[in-house]
Scaffold this motif. Sequence first.
Motif, PDB file in Angstrom:
ATOM      1  N   SER A  90      -3.748 -10.414   1.094  1.00  0.00           N
ATOM      2  CA  SER A  90      -4.581  -9.724   0.678  1.00  0.00           C
ATOM      3  C   SER A  90      -5.892  -9.203   1.675  1.00  0.00           C
ATOM      4  O   SER A  90      -6.100 -10.020   2.433  1.00  0.00           O
ATOM      5  CB  SER A  90      -5.176 -10.056  -0.804  1.00  0.00           C
ATOM      6  OG  SER A  90      -5.580 -11.517  -0.619  1.00  0.00           O
ATOM      7  N   SER A  91      -6.377  -8.231   1.352  1.00  0.00           N
ATOM      8  CA  SER A  91      -7.756  -7.687   1.968  1.00  0.00           C
ATOM      9  C   SER A  91      -8.832  -7.707   1.345  1.00  0.00           C
ATOM     10  O   SER A  91      -8.707  -6.973   0.183  1.00  0.00           O
ATOM     11  CB  SER A  91      -7.326  -6.364   2.961  1.00  0.00           C
ATOM     12  OG  SER A  91      -8.282  -6.324   3.703  1.00  0.00           O
TER      13      SER A  91
ATOM     14  N   ARG B 227      -0.618  -5.836  -5.884  1.00  0.00           N
ATOM     15  CA  ARG B 227      -1.382  -4.709  -5.372  1.00  0.00           C
ATOM     16  C   ARG B 227      -2.739  -4.485  -5.961  1.00  0.00           C
ATOM     17  O   ARG B 227      -3.839  -4.142  -5.405  1.00  0.00           O
ATOM     18  CB  ARG B 227      -0.602  -3.277  -5.474  1.00  0.00           C
ATOM     19  CG  ARG B 227      -1.442  -1.937  -5.013  1.00  0.00           C
ATOM     20  CD  ARG B 227      -1.461  -2.243  -3.306  1.00  0.00           C
ATOM     21  NE  ARG B 227      -2.235  -1.079  -2.925  1.00  0.00           N
ATOM     22  CZ  ARG B 227      -3.839  -0.902  -2.691  1.00  0.00           C
ATOM     23  NH1 ARG B 227      -4.670  -2.017  -2.894  1.00  0.00           N
ATOM     24  NH2 ARG B 227      -4.302   0.139  -2.348  1.00  0.00           N
TER      25      ARG B 227
ATOM     26  N   ILE C 245      -1.829  -6.493   0.047  1.00  0.00           N
ATOM     27  CA  ILE C 245      -1.342  -5.727   1.130  1.00  0.00           C
ATOM     28  C   ILE C 245       0.157  -5.712   1.427  1.00  0.00           C
ATOM     29  O   ILE C 245       0.931  -5.004   1.732  1.00  0.00           O
ATOM     30  CB  ILE C 245      -2.140  -5.450   2.332  1.00  0.00           C
ATOM     31  CG1 ILE C 245      -2.363  -6.929   3.012  1.00  0.00           C
ATOM     32  CG2 ILE C 245      -3.425  -5.028   2.036  1.00  0.00           C
ATOM     33  CD1 ILE C 245      -3.073  -6.970   4.253  1.00  0.00           C
TER      34      ILE C 245
ATOM     35  N   ARG D 256       0.803  -1.080  -0.036  1.00  0.00           N
ATOM     36  CA  ARG D 256       0.062   0.009  -0.027  1.00  0.00           C
ATOM     37  C   ARG D 256       0.852   1.226  -0.066  1.00  0.00           C
ATOM     38  O   ARG D 256       0.512   2.371  -0.397  1.00  0.00           O
ATOM     39  CB  ARG D 256      -0.947  -0.302   1.420  1.00  0.00           C
ATOM     40  CG  ARG D 256      -2.104  -1.092   1.034  1.00  0.00           C
ATOM     41  CD  ARG D 256      -3.011  -0.972   2.127  1.00  0.00           C
ATOM     42  NE  ARG D 256      -4.184  -1.842   1.766  1.00  0.00           N
ATOM     43  CZ  ARG D 256      -5.105  -2.112   2.960  1.00  0.00           C
ATOM     44  NH1 ARG D 256      -4.843  -1.661   4.051  1.00  0.00           N
ATOM     45  NH2 ARG D 256      -6.221  -3.004   2.376  1.00  0.00           N
TER      46      ARG D 256
END
Length: 214
Positions: free
Chosen positions: A100-101, A74, A79, A28
Amino acid sequence: MSGEVGQRPAPVGYRLIVPSEWERIPLRSGREEAVRGILDRAFAELARTAPPAKLLPFRREAEKRLLRAASEARASNGIELYIPVRETGGTKLAASFVVSSHRMEREIPSDPLLIAGELASQEADSAVGHDLRTMEVDGALTVRREWAAPADPSRGVETGSRRVDYFMAVPHDTRRWIGVSFSGIGSGDPHDTMADALVEWFDALMETFVWRYA
């Protein structure tokens, strides 16, 4: 003592015990600085046996590839990206994994396999040999998916790879999931003994996963 106990807040992150041979790249913010730091350390060791001028083209190519991999991760809600930068047991691993989120538009359905289907990347559509099952990771509902991705020369991917995804429902947050996705090439065949060993290693790594609370 009286009064109701409030619901425990959702975790603010996670912890994994990652071997020292691996490096973390935040996606990020700060990825360029992280990539430069990784390459500074790697090429400082190489510079002991080779002139820096000869190493410069290789460093530039390595930086380009790492930044491209970070950008692709990304773009898929990644993340953090983890890569091996030193040999493990005398072997240089061709592997990586991404955390990852994912924020869902609706609450978790009764069938978690439906969520796994939504979170799965599009390239899995052409994959071979899906193995999908549910489990718990640090108390969280988890869907584990294992599959083989074919080669894709149009994207510069010359060999197939073994993939393992863990999709975990974030405790006390009915719409958020965390994914941890592993990719390993093995010795060129996604079903060879090296690929099997990489999958076993990643499953053991995921046994160290715990949620981090404020």
